[in-house]
Scaffold this motif. Structure first.
Motif, PDB file in Angstrom:
ATOM      1  N   PHE A 124     -24.367 -61.833 -10.203  1.00 42.27           N
ATOM      2  CA  PHE A 124     -24.876 -61.519  -8.872  1.00 42.27           C
ATOM      3  C   PHE A 124     -25.864 -60.360  -8.890  1.00 42.27           C
ATOM      4  CE2 PHE A 124     -20.661 -63.046  -6.738  1.00 42.27           C
ATOM      5  CZ  PHE A 124     -21.009 -64.358  -7.004  1.00 42.27           C
ATOM      6  N   ASN A 125     -26.956 -60.536  -8.158  1.00 43.24           N
ATOM      7  CA  ASN A 125     -27.888 -59.459  -7.851  1.00 43.24           C
ATOM      8  C   ASN A 125     -27.993 -59.411  -6.327  1.00 43.24           C
ATOM      9  OD1 ASN A 125     -30.851 -58.606  -7.059  1.00 43.24           O
ATOM     10  ND2 ASN A 125     -30.424 -57.651  -9.024  1.00 43.24           N
ATOM     11  N   GLY A 126     -27.474 -58.348  -5.741  1.00 47.99           N
ATOM     12  CA  GLY A 126     -27.509 -58.285  -4.287  1.00 47.99           C
ATOM     13  C   GLY A 126     -26.670 -57.163  -3.740  1.00 47.99           C
ATOM     14  N   ILE A 127     -26.471 -57.206  -2.445  1.00 42.05           N
ATOM     15  CA  ILE A 127     -25.564 -56.291  -1.759  1.00 42.05           C
ATOM     16  C   ILE A 127     -24.529 -57.159  -1.072  1.00 42.05           C
ATOM     17  CG2 ILE A 127     -27.151 -54.359  -1.515  1.00 42.05           C
ATOM     18  CD1 ILE A 127     -27.892 -55.313   1.239  1.00 42.05           C
ATOM     19  N   PHE A 128     -23.250 -56.855  -1.272  1.00 40.93           N
ATOM     20  CA  PHE A 128     -22.238 -57.767  -0.772  1.00 40.93           C
ATOM     21  C   PHE A 128     -20.875 -57.091  -0.647  1.00 40.93           C
ATOM     22  CE2 PHE A 128     -23.143 -58.443  -5.312  1.00 40.93           C
ATOM     23  CZ  PHE A 128     -21.939 -58.068  -5.893  1.00 40.93           C
ATOM     24  N   ALA A 129     -20.113 -57.584   0.295  1.00 37.46           N
ATOM     25  CA  ALA A 129     -18.698 -57.275   0.441  1.00 37.46           C
ATOM     26  C   ALA A 129     -18.075 -58.572   0.922  1.00 37.46           C
ATOM     27  CB  ALA A 129     -18.476 -56.156   1.444  1.00 37.46           C
ATOM     28  N   PHE A 130     -17.181 -59.135   0.142  1.00 37.60           N
ATOM     29  CA  PHE A 130     -16.625 -60.435   0.538  1.00 37.60           C
ATOM     30  C   PHE A 130     -15.168 -60.558   0.141  1.00 37.60           C
ATOM     31  CE2 PHE A 130     -18.580 -61.283  -3.656  1.00 37.60           C
ATOM     32  CZ  PHE A 130     -17.584 -61.990  -4.321  1.00 37.60           C
ATOM     33  N   ALA A 131     -14.511 -61.520   0.781  1.00 38.60           N
ATOM     34  CA  ALA A 131     -13.115 -61.828   0.495  1.00 38.60           C
ATOM     35  C   ALA A 131     -13.005 -63.313   0.187  1.00 38.60           C
ATOM     36  CB  ALA A 131     -12.235 -61.476   1.685  1.00 38.60           C
ATOM     37  N   VAL A 132     -12.323 -63.627  -0.906  1.00 39.79           N
ATOM     38  CA  VAL A 132     -12.038 -65.013  -1.279  1.00 39.79           C
ATOM     39  C   VAL A 132     -10.528 -65.196  -1.324  1.00 39.79           C
ATOM     40  CG1 VAL A 132     -12.276 -66.811  -3.032  1.00 39.79           C
ATOM     41  CG2 VAL A 132     -14.140 -65.175  -2.673  1.00 39.79           C
ATOM     42  N   TRP A 133     -10.039 -66.201  -0.597  1.00 40.22           N
ATOM     43  CA  TRP A 133      -8.619 -66.554  -0.641  1.00 40.22           C
ATOM     44  C   TRP A 133      -8.468 -67.845  -1.434  1.00 40.22           C
ATOM     45  CZ3 TRP A 133      -3.774 -65.207  -0.336  1.00 40.22           C
ATOM     46  CH2 TRP A 133      -2.773 -66.165  -0.125  1.00 40.22           C
ATOM     47  N   ASP A 134      -7.622 -67.800  -2.463  1.00 34.91           N
ATOM     48  CA  ASP A 134      -7.322 -68.979  -3.275  1.00 34.91           C
ATOM     49  C   ASP A 134      -6.022 -69.569  -2.742  1.00 34.91           C
ATOM     50  OD1 ASP A 134      -6.465 -70.796  -5.229  1.00 34.91           O
ATOM     51  OD2 ASP A 134      -7.436 -69.684  -6.845  1.00 34.91           O
ATOM     52  N   ASN A 135      -6.129 -70.697  -2.072  1.00 34.73           N
ATOM     53  CA  ASN A 135      -4.977 -71.316  -1.421  1.00 34.73           C
ATOM     54  C   ASN A 135      -3.969 -71.848  -2.434  1.00 34.73           C
ATOM     55  OD1 ASN A 135      -4.126 -71.477   1.219  1.00 34.73           O
ATOM     56  ND2 ASN A 135      -4.749 -73.605   1.485  1.00 34.73           N
ATOM     57  N   ARG A 136      -4.450 -72.259  -3.589  1.00 32.05           N
ATOM     58  CA  ARG A 136      -3.560 -72.804  -4.609  1.00 32.05           C
ATOM     59  C   ARG A 136      -2.787 -71.694  -5.308  1.00 32.05           C
ATOM     60  NH1 ARG A 136      -6.591 -75.966  -9.172  1.00 32.05           N
ATOM     61  NH2 ARG A 136      -7.152 -77.250  -7.348  1.00 32.05           N
ATOM     62  N   GLU A 137      -3.504 -70.618  -5.682  1.00 32.96           N
ATOM     63  CA  GLU A 137      -2.867 -69.513  -6.407  1.00 32.96           C
ATOM     64  C   GLU A 137      -2.257 -68.466  -5.476  1.00 32.96           C
ATOM     65  OE1 GLU A 137      -2.516 -69.482  -9.628  1.00 32.96           O
ATOM     66  OE2 GLU A 137      -3.641 -71.361  -9.876  1.00 32.96           O
ATOM     67  N   GLU A 138      -2.501 -68.611  -4.158  1.00 41.86           N
ATOM     68  CA  GLU A 138      -2.008 -67.651  -3.168  1.00 41.86           C
ATOM     69  C   GLU A 138      -2.419 -66.227  -3.555  1.00 41.86           C
ATOM     70  OE1 GLU A 138       2.169 -68.401  -2.806  1.00 41.86           O
ATOM     71  OE2 GLU A 138       1.884 -70.342  -1.824  1.00 41.86           O
ATOM     72  N   ARG A 218       2.107 -60.760  -7.422  1.00 43.69           N
ATOM     73  CA  ARG A 218       2.312 -59.778  -8.487  1.00 43.69           C
ATOM     74  C   ARG A 218       1.966 -58.365  -8.027  1.00 43.69           C
ATOM     75  NH1 ARG A 218      -0.118 -64.194 -10.570  1.00 43.69           N
ATOM     76  NH2 ARG A 218      -2.193 -63.237 -10.419  1.00 43.69           N
ATOM     77  N   GLY A 219       1.439 -58.230  -6.815  1.00 46.14           N
ATOM     78  CA  GLY A 219       1.066 -56.933  -6.289  1.00 46.14           C
ATOM     79  C   GLY A 219      -0.446 -56.778  -6.208  1.00 46.14           C
ATOM     80  N   VAL A 220      -0.894 -55.535  -6.233  1.00 46.68           N
ATOM     81  CA  VAL A 220      -2.324 -55.214  -6.152  1.00 46.68           C
ATOM     82  C   VAL A 220      -2.810 -54.705  -7.495  1.00 46.68           C
ATOM     83  CG1 VAL A 220      -4.046 -53.669  -5.130  1.00 46.68           C
ATOM     84  CG2 VAL A 220      -2.284 -54.696  -3.690  1.00 46.68           C
ATOM     85  N   ARG A 221      -3.944 -55.223  -7.948  1.00 48.21           N
ATOM     86  CA  ARG A 221      -4.588 -54.668  -9.141  1.00 48.21           C
ATOM     87  C   ARG A 221      -6.087 -54.648  -8.894  1.00 48.21           C
ATOM     88  NH1 ARG A 221      -6.623 -58.048 -13.718  1.00 48.21           N
ATOM     89  NH2 ARG A 221      -6.892 -60.180 -12.936  1.00 48.21           N
ATOM     90  N   THR A 222      -6.777 -53.787  -9.629  1.00 53.75           N
ATOM     91  CA  THR A 222      -8.225 -53.666  -9.464  1.00 53.75           C
ATOM     92  C   THR A 222      -8.930 -53.888 -10.791  1.00 53.75           C
ATOM     93  OG1 THR A 222      -8.142 -51.261  -9.793  1.00 53.75           O
ATOM     94  CG2 THR A 222      -8.043 -52.067  -7.523  1.00 53.75           C
ATOM     95  N   ILE A 223     -10.150 -54.400 -10.692  1.00 55.10           N
ATOM     96  CA  ILE A 223     -11.021 -54.608 -11.840  1.00 55.10           C
ATOM     97  C   ILE A 223     -12.332 -53.894 -11.550  1.00 55.10           C
ATOM     98  CG2 ILE A 223     -12.241 -56.314 -13.263  1.00 55.10           C
ATOM     99  CD1 ILE A 223     -10.180 -58.402 -12.186  1.00 55.10           C
ATOM    100  N   GLN A 224     -12.714 -52.956 -12.401  1.00 51.44           N
ATOM    101  CA  GLN A 224     -13.994 -52.265 -12.239  1.00 51.44           C
ATOM    102  C   GLN A 224     -15.033 -53.009 -13.070  1.00 51.44           C
ATOM    103  OE1 GLN A 224     -13.912 -49.630 -10.064  1.00 51.44           O
ATOM    104  NE2 GLN A 224     -16.145 -49.637 -10.064  1.00 51.44           N
ATOM    105  N   TYR A 225     -15.823 -53.855 -12.400  1.00 53.27           N
ATOM    106  CA  TYR A 225     -16.771 -54.677 -13.152  1.00 53.27           C
ATOM    107  C   TYR A 225     -18.088 -53.966 -13.434  1.00 53.27           C
ATOM    108  CZ  TYR A 225     -19.310 -55.689  -8.773  1.00 53.27           C
ATOM    109  OH  TYR A 225     -20.048 -55.581  -7.620  1.00 53.27           O
ATOM    110  N   TRP A 226     -18.362 -52.860 -12.705  1.00 53.92           N
ATOM    111  CA  TRP A 226     -19.586 -52.082 -12.941  1.00 53.92           C
ATOM    112  C   TRP A 226     -19.293 -50.644 -12.547  1.00 53.92           C
ATOM    113  CZ3 TRP A 226     -23.144 -48.895 -10.536  1.00 53.92           C
ATOM    114  CH2 TRP A 226     -24.387 -48.738 -11.167  1.00 53.92           C
ATOM    115  N   ASP A 227     -19.753 -49.697 -13.366  1.00 55.81           N
ATOM    116  CA  ASP A 227     -19.511 -48.283 -13.092  1.00 55.81           C
ATOM    117  C   ASP A 227     -20.674 -47.477 -13.639  1.00 55.81           C
ATOM    118  OD1 ASP A 227     -18.537 -45.662 -12.809  1.00 55.81           O
ATOM    119  OD2 ASP A 227     -16.470 -46.300 -13.193  1.00 55.81           O
ATOM    120  N   ILE A 228     -21.290 -46.679 -12.786  1.00 58.43           N
ATOM    121  CA  ILE A 228     -22.437 -45.878 -13.209  1.00 58.43           C
ATOM    122  C   ILE A 228     -22.062 -44.927 -14.338  1.00 58.43           C
ATOM    123  CG2 ILE A 228     -22.077 -44.041 -11.513  1.00 58.43           C
ATOM    124  CD1 ILE A 228     -25.143 -43.913 -11.220  1.00 58.43           C
ATOM    125  N   LYS A 229     -20.775 -44.550 -14.445  1.00 61.20           N
ATOM    126  CA  LYS A 229     -20.342 -43.664 -15.532  1.00 61.20           C
ATOM    127  C   LYS A 229     -20.601 -44.286 -16.905  1.00 61.20           C
ATOM    128  CE  LYS A 229     -16.136 -43.016 -13.968  1.00 61.20           C
ATOM    129  NZ  LYS A 229     -14.750 -42.515 -13.795  1.00 61.20           N
TER     130      LYS A 229
END
Length: 619
Positions: A124-138, A218-229
């Protein structure tokens, strides 16, 4: 651009879920005046307010996949933003067997997620904030763009995860209380910093820039896919000025070309400064864009003040427009309108918080309102100063050496704005919140998370530290301000200098390259010197203008006196007794400096916030 909201409960949503989602969604009506939609399943409800920019007739959301009637939904998407490379992605996905029924970038984003899952963000190249719900994987994914141009807030409490573009939409949920805890009070008392991932309202957080948040059983987890650091500490990319200039110009040309894709009228903000003039000039050279519309802000009384910032901007903006060939309009704002209580209230409502910059905010709100009459999309030069070291506090020795965030150091580099705010805070509250300790800890955490190539000199490391601080703690404050005040008028603002490719290139250049020719942002000046007149090209950095009209100060004085005479509940808990004294009215409402009337504006902002939000404070 749009507004998104949603709610996931993994034990099952109640019978009022749709009504609650619609109420939350209504809080974003100004972000998305062109349409709305709600999608509901057993565990998830997603909602959307639309501002039509690409494929105006189609692209309604939430969007589902599969989309055929009678098919079981696998993915549901609610999305705010633009994918600037969606046409290339669409071609690639078509070759992989995907079929498209619309011309929208929304459908491309959804197909990319179906194809690559979380790795879709790598494309992706852009500006975005989105939510995807996977109905199969809940499973719910919340995703934010690389630099965090588009906002995305969430509230997590056990089995519930509630999200929205703005805090006001989450506060509309019946299970969320409008409250501010001690950390929130600290953030309100330190308005010149935006602490990553936080929000002053209790329980509300932000998805970080460049982050994916996953919520499942399984709870909440985060993935940092890009970081200026990951780029700040790298070896210097090149010491060859010519190569750096050529690369920057190529990236700017490509980025602006991508960001002018629109099915609705588009314009630029043109202050007459280097950054906005560069963006306008490049946009104007594109095929079909000859005579691009450009807009600047001015004040009704500024004509007799030749040395005022607004008058200087007017001069340079017109010089730039004449040279570039843009169709330029100077939006003149009346000071009486600017000082209106209703305009301040609208600004606080747009931002959800009292943090702000007085008439710098109200004038931006009114500018966007006027521009929206002519265009739906605007390009801005914002962010160049943060990634190229354009501010005074990148160079003023006291600010550079300070063992804190440079723009709040006790130096004149940022007009002592931090010190001016602290002078208004109740001393007992400041002591109880341990503001000095909090600042030291935050600064230490920020700097401690950086690592540098051993070949970088001490001076080079400090320069990059300040770039990191600027892009992570200062720029987010400005991006949030721009998003809120523009989207409150249904205007989408795009920020070419926030293209992650440009950032990756610039932060690995040496300070010497950044300041080529002995001038701040010298590499940018060289990259666009063929596009701009000499006066604009050599212009010194000028802050966003503030009205010079003494009548504006007089009106603030009257409003301040009214607030002091009958303060809303909570105001005396924040401000020192002497600040709310009738004898201080003139001093605070007419103080001057980098931002005129700043102390008085802070008090009036809080008064408006208390009236509109009635927050519960942890005091």
């Amino acid at each position: 651009m749009c507004g998104i909201v949603g709610w996931v409960n993994l034990t099952g949503l109640g019978p009022d879920a749709r009504a609650i989602a619609e109420k939350m969604n209504d809080e974003h009506v100004r972000r998305g005046p062109d349409g709305s939609g709600v999608w509901l399943s057993r565990f998830a409800v997603l909602a959307h307010r639309r501002l039509s920019v690409i494929d105006v007739k189609h692209g309604e959301q939430p969007m589902l996949l599969p989309s055929e009637p009678g098919s079981d939904t696998r993915f549901a998407l609610t999305y705010n933003g633009e994918l600037y490379n969606y046409l290339e992605l669409k071609s690639e996905l078509t070759s992989r067997g995907h079929k498209f029924r619309t011309s929208s970038d929304t459908e491309v984003l959804l197909a990319a997620w179906a194809e690559w899952g979380v790795r879709a963000v790598e494309h992706f190249n852009g500006i975005f904030a989105f939510a995807v719900w996977d109905n199969r994987e809940e499973t719910l994914w919340l995703v934010r763009d690389h630099l965090g141009v588009k906002p995305l807030h969430y509230y997590h409490d056990g089995n519930d995860l509630i999200f929205g573009s703005e805090a006001k939409s989450i506060l509309a949920h019946p299970d969320v209380v409008t409250a501010v805890d001690e950390d929130g009070l600290r953030q309100l008392a330190l308005p010149l910093l935006k602490f990553p991932g936080t929000n002053p309202y209790s329980g509300i957080s932000e998805v970080l820039p460049g982050q994916i948040l996953e919520f499942s059983r399984r709870g909440v987890r985060t993935i940092q896919y890009w970081d200026i650091k990951d780029f700040i500490g790298r070896p210097t990319e090149s010491e060859n000025l010519g190569d750096a200039v050529e690369r920057l110009r190529s990236l700017l040309d490509d980025t602006v070309a991508r960001q002018t894709i629109s099915d609705v009228p588009l314009c630029t903000f043109l202050s007459g400064g280097l950054d906005s003039s560069a963006v306008t000039a490049i946009a104007n050279r594109l095929p079909g864009r000859d005579g691009v519309s450009s807009f600047s802000v001015d004040f009704s009384d500024a004509g007799d003040s030749a040395d005022s910032r607004s008058a200087q901007d007017r001069k340079y903006a017109q010089e730039a427009a004449d040279h570039i060939g843009s169709r330029h309009s100077n939006i003149v704002l009346d000071s009486s309108l600017l000082a209106g209580v209703d305009v301040r209230d609208a600004t606080i409502l747009a931002r959800d918080l009292p943090n702000g910059f007085g008439d710098l905010d109200t004038s931006l709100l009114l500018l966007c309102k006027e521009v929206r009459k002519h265009a739906t999309v605007a390009l801005s030069g914002e962010a160049a100063d943060e990634i190229l070291g354009g501010y005074r506090w990148f160079h003023e020795p006291g600010a550079v050496r300070a063992d804190t965030f440079p723009w709040i150091a006790d130096t004149p580099a940022h007009g002592y704005l931090h010190q001016r705010v602290l002078s208004t805070i109740d001393p007992e509250l400041a002591r109880s919140l341990r503001l000095d300790e909090y600042l030291r800890d935050e600064y230490s955490t920020a700097i401690g998370g950086l690592s540098f190539d051993r070949g970088l000199s001490k001076g080079e490391r400090r320069h990059r530290e300040i770039i990191y601080l600027a892009t992570s703690y200062f720029l987010p404050m400005l991006l949030d301000r721009t998003d809120r005040l523009s989207m409150a008028n249904g205007l989408e603002v795009r920020v070419p200098f926030c293209d992650h490719r440009i950032v990756e290139h610039l932060v690995t250049l040496s300070q010497h390259i950044h300041n080529a020719g002995g001038r701040e942002k010298g590499v940018l000046r060289d990259a666009v010197k063929d596009l701009l007149p000499v006066g604009v090209l050599e212009r010194k950095k000028s802050p966003y203008p503030t009205t010079p009209d003494p009548d504006y100060s007089r009106q603030l004085e009257e409003q301040f006196a009214s607030v002091v005479a009958d303060p809303p509940d909570g105001l005396s808990d924040i401000f020192a007794p002497h600040v709310l004294s009738p004898g201080k009215v003139t001093d605070l409402a007419r103080s001057h400096g980098l931002v005129s009337n700043f102390e008085g504006e802070v008090v009036l902002n809080f008064a408006s916030w208390f009236r509109q939000y009635s927050p519960k404070l942890a005091i």
